[in-house]
Write an enzyme that holds these catalytic residues in place. Sequence first.
Site, PDB file in Angstrom:
ATOM      1  N   TYR A 151     -33.266  19.969  69.962  1.00 34.39           N
ATOM      2  CA  TYR A 151     -34.167  19.204  69.073  1.00 34.39           C
ATOM      3  C   TYR A 151     -35.154  20.114  68.339  1.00 34.39           C
TER       4      TYR A 151
ATOM      5  N   ASN B 215     -27.271  20.354  76.531  1.00 33.24           N
ATOM      6  CA  ASN B 215     -28.041  19.166  76.129  1.00 33.24           C
ATOM      7  C   ASN B 215     -28.064  19.023  74.608  1.00 33.24           C
TER       8      ASN B 215
ATOM      9  N   PHE C   2     -36.050  28.904  73.367  1.00 30.07           N
ATOM     10  CA  PHE C   2     -36.124  27.454  73.587  1.00 30.07           C
ATOM     11  C   PHE C   2     -35.275  27.017  74.776  1.00 30.07           C
TER      12      PHE C   2
ATOM     13  N   SER D  86     -45.504  24.514  77.507  1.00 31.78           N
ATOM     14  CA  SER D  86     -45.773  23.089  77.419  1.00 31.78           C
ATOM     15  C   SER D  86     -47.195  22.773  77.882  1.00 31.78           C
TER      16      SER D  86
ATOM     17  N   TYR E 225     -39.892  21.040  86.715  1.00 32.36           N
ATOM     18  CA  TYR E 225     -39.789  21.457  85.307  1.00 32.36           C
ATOM     19  C   TYR E 225     -41.081  22.159  84.871  1.00 32.36           C
TER      20      TYR E 225
ATOM     21  N   LYS F 139     -42.170  26.279  83.705  1.00 28.49           N
ATOM     22  CA  LYS F 139     -42.910  26.735  82.517  1.00 28.49           C
ATOM     23  C   LYS F 139     -44.097  27.591  82.934  1.00 28.49           C
TER      24      LYS F 139
ATOM     25  N   ASN G 173     -46.809  16.812  72.329  1.00 29.52           N
ATOM     26  CA  ASN G 173     -45.661  15.892  72.384  1.00 29.52           C
ATOM     27  C   ASN G 173     -44.926  15.813  71.047  1.00 29.52           C
TER      28      ASN G 173
ATOM     29  N   ASN H 147     -36.115   9.480  78.338  1.00 25.19           N
ATOM     30  CA  ASN H 147     -37.289   9.593  79.203  1.00 25.19           C
ATOM     31  C   ASN H 147     -38.562   9.468  78.394  1.00 25.19           C
ATOM     32  N   ASN H 148     -38.501   9.936  77.151  1.00 25.57           N
ATOM     33  CA  ASN H 148     -39.720  10.060  76.351  1.00 25.57           C
ATOM     34  C   ASN H 148     -39.954   8.825  75.502  1.00 25.57           C
ATOM     35  N   LEU H 149     -41.216   8.650  75.129  1.00 22.18           N
ATOM     36  CA  LEU H 149     -41.635   7.418  74.462  1.00 22.18           C
ATOM     37  C   LEU H 149     -40.921   7.179  73.126  1.00 22.18           C
TER      38      LEU H 149
ATOM     39  N   ASP I 247     -47.591  10.741  85.871  1.00 22.85           N
ATOM     40  CA  ASP I 247     -48.248  10.652  84.555  1.00 22.85           C
ATOM     41  C   ASP I 247     -49.755  10.810  84.678  1.00 22.85           C
TER      42      ASP I 247
HETATM   43  P1  NAD Z   1     -33.394  20.417  73.960  1.00 23.55           P
HETATM   44  O1  NAD Z   1     -32.806  20.064  75.277  1.00 23.55           O
HETATM   45  O2  NAD Z   1     -33.066  19.580  72.780  1.00 23.55           O
HETATM   46  O3  NAD Z   1     -33.049  21.961  73.603  1.00 23.55           O
HETATM   47  C1  NAD Z   1     -32.878  22.939  74.607  1.00 23.55           C
HETATM   48  C2  NAD Z   1     -31.525  23.592  74.362  1.00 23.55           C
HETATM   49  O4  NAD Z   1     -31.307  24.606  75.340  1.00 23.55           O
HETATM   50  C3  NAD Z   1     -30.364  22.612  74.446  1.00 23.55           C
HETATM   51  O5  NAD Z   1     -29.616  22.702  73.231  1.00 23.55           O
HETATM   52  C4  NAD Z   1     -29.542  23.114  75.647  1.00 23.55           C
HETATM   53  O6  NAD Z   1     -28.156  22.912  75.442  1.00 23.55           O
HETATM   54  C5  NAD Z   1     -29.926  24.584  75.690  1.00 23.55           C
HETATM   55  N1  NAD Z   1     -29.822  25.245  76.997  1.00 23.55           N
HETATM   56  C6  NAD Z   1     -30.352  24.838  78.187  1.00 23.55           C
HETATM   57  N2  NAD Z   1     -30.070  25.745  79.142  1.00 23.55           N
HETATM   58  C7  NAD Z   1     -29.353  26.738  78.547  1.00 23.55           C
HETATM   59  C8  NAD Z   1     -28.765  27.945  79.009  1.00 23.55           C
HETATM   60  N3  NAD Z   1     -28.839  28.326  80.294  1.00 23.55           N
HETATM   61  N4  NAD Z   1     -28.087  28.722  78.112  1.00 23.55           N
HETATM   62  C9  NAD Z   1     -27.971  28.345  76.824  1.00 23.55           C
HETATM   63  N5  NAD Z   1     -28.524  27.209  76.333  1.00 23.55           N
HETATM   64  C10 NAD Z   1     -29.201  26.421  77.196  1.00 23.55           C
HETATM   65  O7  NAD Z   1     -34.983  20.495  74.147  1.00 23.55           O
HETATM   66  P2  NAD Z   1     -36.144  20.636  73.077  1.00 23.55           P
HETATM   67  O8  NAD Z   1     -36.915  19.381  73.073  1.00 23.55           O
HETATM   68  O9  NAD Z   1     -35.606  21.173  71.808  1.00 23.55           O
HETATM   69  O10 NAD Z   1     -37.044  21.723  73.812  1.00 23.55           O
HETATM   70  C11 NAD Z   1     -36.943  23.109  73.525  1.00 23.55           C
HETATM   71  C12 NAD Z   1     -37.831  23.862  74.494  1.00 23.55           C
HETATM   72  O11 NAD Z   1     -39.175  23.373  74.368  1.00 23.55           O
HETATM   73  C13 NAD Z   1     -37.459  23.667  75.962  1.00 23.55           C
HETATM   74  O12 NAD Z   1     -37.676  24.889  76.637  1.00 23.55           O
HETATM   75  C14 NAD Z   1     -38.449  22.627  76.437  1.00 23.55           C
HETATM   76  O13 NAD Z   1     -38.681  22.725  77.814  1.00 23.55           O
HETATM   77  C15 NAD Z   1     -39.679  22.978  75.628  1.00 23.55           C
HETATM   78  N6  NAD Z   1     -40.612  21.842  75.459  1.00 23.55           N
HETATM   79  C16 NAD Z   1     -40.154  20.668  74.950  1.00 23.55           C
HETATM   80  C17 NAD Z   1     -41.028  19.587  74.827  1.00 23.55           C
HETATM   81  C18 NAD Z   1     -40.548  18.254  74.314  1.00 23.55           C
HETATM   82  O14 NAD Z   1     -41.243  17.258  74.523  1.00 23.55           O
HETATM   83  N7  NAD Z   1     -39.407  18.172  73.632  1.00 23.55           N
HETATM   84  C19 NAD Z   1     -42.389  19.708  75.190  1.00 23.55           C
HETATM   85  C20 NAD Z   1     -42.834  20.941  75.678  1.00 23.55           C
HETATM   86  C21 NAD Z   1     -41.927  22.011  75.808  1.00 23.55           C
HETATM   87  N1  UFG Z   2     -44.161   6.052  78.163  1.00 19.41           N
HETATM   88  C1  UFG Z   2     -43.986   4.691  78.290  1.00 19.41           C
HETATM   89  N2  UFG Z   2     -42.712   4.209  78.298  1.00 19.41           N
HETATM   90  C2  UFG Z   2     -41.612   4.995  78.168  1.00 19.41           C
HETATM   91  C3  UFG Z   2     -41.807   6.400  78.031  1.00 19.41           C
HETATM   92  C4  UFG Z   2     -43.098   6.890  78.040  1.00 19.41           C
HETATM   93  O1  UFG Z   2     -44.956   3.935  78.408  1.00 19.41           O
HETATM   94  O2  UFG Z   2     -40.481   4.487  78.199  1.00 19.41           O
HETATM   95  C5  UFG Z   2     -45.547   6.584  78.115  1.00 19.41           C
HETATM   96  C6  UFG Z   2     -45.868   7.552  79.233  1.00 19.41           C
HETATM   97  O3  UFG Z   2     -46.315   6.866  80.380  1.00 19.41           O
HETATM   98  C7  UFG Z   2     -46.937   8.417  78.578  1.00 19.41           C
HETATM   99  C8  UFG Z   2     -46.524   8.443  77.087  1.00 19.41           C
HETATM  100  O4  UFG Z   2     -45.677   7.309  76.918  1.00 19.41           O
HETATM  101  O5  UFG Z   2     -48.197   7.791  78.679  1.00 19.41           O
HETATM  102  C9  UFG Z   2     -45.777   9.687  76.702  1.00 19.41           C
HETATM  103  O6  UFG Z   2     -44.683   9.890  77.591  1.00 19.41           O
HETATM  104  P1  UFG Z   2     -43.504  10.934  77.291  1.00 19.41           P
HETATM  105  O7  UFG Z   2     -42.521  10.814  78.401  1.00 19.41           O
HETATM  106  O8  UFG Z   2     -42.996  10.747  75.908  1.00 19.41           O
HETATM  107  O9  UFG Z   2     -44.260  12.333  77.305  1.00 19.41           O
HETATM  108  P2  UFG Z   2     -45.092  13.064  78.442  1.00 19.41           P
HETATM  109  O10 UFG Z   2     -46.461  13.283  77.900  1.00 19.41           O
HETATM  110  O11 UFG Z   2     -44.947  12.397  79.746  1.00 19.41           O
HETATM  111  O12 UFG Z   2     -44.324  14.460  78.563  1.00 19.41           O
HETATM  112  C10 UFG Z   2     -43.794  15.159  77.427  1.00 19.41           C
HETATM  113  C11 UFG Z   2     -42.532  15.915  77.826  1.00 19.41           C
HETATM  114  C12 UFG Z   2     -42.870  17.023  78.779  1.00 19.41           C
HETATM  115  C13 UFG Z   2     -43.927  17.895  78.195  1.00 19.41           C
HETATM  116  C14 UFG Z   2     -45.147  17.096  77.773  1.00 19.41           C
HETATM  117  C15 UFG Z   2     -46.088  17.987  77.016  1.00 19.41           C
HETATM  118  O13 UFG Z   2     -41.603  15.050  78.434  1.00 19.41           O
HETATM  119  O14 UFG Z   2     -41.733  17.818  78.986  1.00 19.41           O
HETATM  120  O15 UFG Z   2     -44.761  16.028  76.905  1.00 19.41           O
HETATM  121  O16 UFG Z   2     -47.276  17.331  76.769  1.00 19.41           O
HETATM  122  F1  UFG Z   2     -44.308  18.810  79.101  1.00 19.41           F
END
Ligand code: NAD
Ligand code: UFG
Length: 338
Positions: free
Chosen positions: A11, A35, A80, A124, A149, A153, A179, A198-200, A295
């Site tokens: 993403y 993923n 990433f 994160s 997780y 980080k 986020n 999982n995310n909102l 949370d």
């Molecule tokens: P994502 O899952 O869409 O992208 C991560 C990519 O890494 C995927 O394409 C997956 O196939 C690849 N990958 C995982 N393990 C691998 C491995 N061993 N070798 C090669 N490829 C591998 O996730 P994203 O949302 O794009 O997140 C990117 C990074 O940012 C991640 O490290 C994530 O933890 C971090 N992050 C994401 C969020 C969020 O809310 N999306 C918030 C904070 C941090």
């Molecule tokens: N929420 C709901 N319903 C849902 C999903 C989420 O009410 O179906 C609420 C959660 O309780 C929270 C808010 O929406 O209050 C945001 O939740 P997310 O799951 O979208 O995000 P988080 O803040 O829990 O966590 C995300 C990523 C983590 C990252 C973090 C960084 O999942 O990997 O943001 O701030 F570390």
Amino acid sequence: MQILLTGGAGYIGSHTIIELDKAGHSVVVVDNLSNSCEESVRRVSEIIGKPIPFIKADVRDAAAMDSIFKSYKIGAVIHFAGLKAVGESVAKPLEYYENNLNATFVLVNAMRNNGVKNIIFSSSATVYGNPAVIPITESCPKGECTNPYGKTKSMLEEVLSDVQKADPEWNVVLLRYFNPIGAHQSGRIGENPNGIPNNLMPYITQVAVGRRPELGVFGNDYDTPDGTGVRDYIHVCDLAAGHVSALQAIERKCGLAIYNLGTGHGYSVLDVVKAFEKVNGVKVPYSIKPRRAGDIATCYCNPAKAKAELGWEAKFGIEEMCRDSWNWQKNNPKGYEG
Ligand code: NAD
Ligand code: UFG
């Protein structure tokens, strides 16, 4: 500069390719597609009008990584790649520690062996745990992460900091994302979660498109203005642009640098639902459910350091985030599958 994006088919990585291209950088993508799918890279290639070198490999594969550094003249790596589902990490801790830690060890070793000492790491806001101060600055102490997780980080931040300390030729930028939501304005790429989101925001868009009956709001008894959780949502294109700014810091030989990437604004779950309904003219039925384990009530940052030192700040507001998330979902109701 040629930049290696590990996890670049995901993403945030896919959106970052576009911003790097705009800034005149070229990219190489390595991803094991655990993923994601190659279709995202194909679509980005269409958007930028250029081929994108893509290597399907696991970052834990030392030979594959060494061969990438020998085949391309990589100036910096944006790391990433990692597993990121909080709940899954509680159920499968070993898989999370093994993948996220080993991938980074193998990557950094391959970088060192090939004389590449510039890395931007996807960290994160989760490293702050239940934050000691709101809004969160980078000097806020790291907190207790409640899940494997988040611990990966936090640990990897320490590992990369120590690598830089041992050899000051390294430039290490730790980006603490808040986020990310939204999608590229083309509606061609976006967040594509496997299974139940999982995310909102992906949950909201799947309800809006009719794939799920209603949103569960996890708790309305937090100490927040409307009782629902408050977060710092940031448009993924703004977040992507933050990586370009971080590369400029690397070019200036920043050594070790840590930045929050967020907007500095906190929105509750119900704020997001209302904004989404208003901007897009669609209903998002919801019901209040119990709190989700792990949370916290409120999490938003002070993004002043990134503005002062990188000249970066988020441009998009919550309405644009909601508009672009919906544009992606309604044009791709089944994500990249259809
Ligand atoms: P994502 O899952 O869409 O992208 C991560 C990519 O890494 C995927 O394409 C997956 O196939 C690849 N990958 C995982 N393990 C691998 C491995 N061993 N070798 C090669 N490829 C591998 O996730 P994203 O949302 O794009 O997140 C990117 C990074 O940012 C991640 O490290 C994530 O933890 C971090 N992050 C994401 C969020 C969020 O809310 N999306 C918030 C904070 C941090
Ligand atoms: N929420 C709901 N319903 C849902 C999903 C989420 O009410 O179906 C609420 C959660 O309780 C929270 C808010 O929406 O209050 C945001 O939740 P997310 O799951 O979208 O995000 P988080 O803040 O829990 O966590 C995300 C990523 C983590 C990252 C973090 C960084 O999942 O990997 O943001 O701030 F570390």
